[in-house]
Design an enzyme around this catalytic site. Sequence first.
Site, PDB file in Angstrom:
ATOM      1  CG  MET A  95      -2.361   4.808   3.478  1.00 54.36           C
ATOM      2  SD  MET A  95      -3.127   3.636   4.632  1.00 54.36           S
ATOM      3  CE  MET A  95      -3.478   4.702   6.016  1.00 54.36           C
TER       4      MET A  95
ATOM      5  CB  ILE B  11      -0.955  -0.002   1.222  1.00 58.68           C
ATOM      6  CG1 ILE B  11      -2.116   0.987   1.037  1.00 58.68           C
ATOM      7  CG2 ILE B  11      -0.198   0.280   2.520  1.00 58.68           C
ATOM      8  CD1 ILE B  11      -3.224   0.829   2.066  1.00 58.68           C
ATOM      9  CB  CYS B  12       1.827   3.954  -1.669  1.00 59.35           C
ATOM     10  SG  CYS B  12       0.862   4.155  -3.177  1.00 59.35           S
ATOM     11  CD  GLN B  13      -1.697   9.250   1.474  1.00 66.09           C
ATOM     12  OE1 GLN B  13      -0.885   8.892   2.318  1.00 66.09           O
ATOM     13  NE2 GLN B  13      -2.960   9.489   1.783  1.00 66.09           N
TER      14      GLN B  13
ATOM     15  N   GLY C   4      -1.717   4.481  -4.550  1.00 66.29           N
ATOM     16  CA  GLY C   4      -1.620   3.277  -5.360  1.00 66.29           C
ATOM     17  C   GLY C   4      -0.523   3.331  -6.409  1.00 66.29           C
TER      18      GLY C   4
END
Length: 118
Positions: free
Chosen positions: A115, A86-88, A90
């Site tokens: 996120m 996961i990141c902020q 995608g």
Amino acid sequence: MEFLPYILMGLAVFFLISRMKPTAGVRQITTAELKQEMNNKNKQFIDVRTPMEYKGNHIRQFQNIPLNTIGNSMNKLSKDKETIVICQSGMRSNAAVKQLKKAGFTKLTNVKGGMNAW
């Protein structure tokens, strides 16, 4: 020469689309689907955002391995377990799964929307 701006614009659009395109062979899940998998001990959860982003807000099960260090941190990860990234938004997680796939990881999942969607 009059076509040069169009060619450059076309190349820029192609580059952006290719960066955003999901990686072949990588499972894409929503945050709702992620919630169903959170307590599975046979999976490893990686957050590739910066330490500051991670410190500001993160999901407890996710280990922080920033994208710029993922290449040096792969030895901490198991190739036998599914890796959920996961990141902020995608984008960085998609870049991370591409690197992991090249390194021989086969069970990879990217969280669509990151996120922001959590």
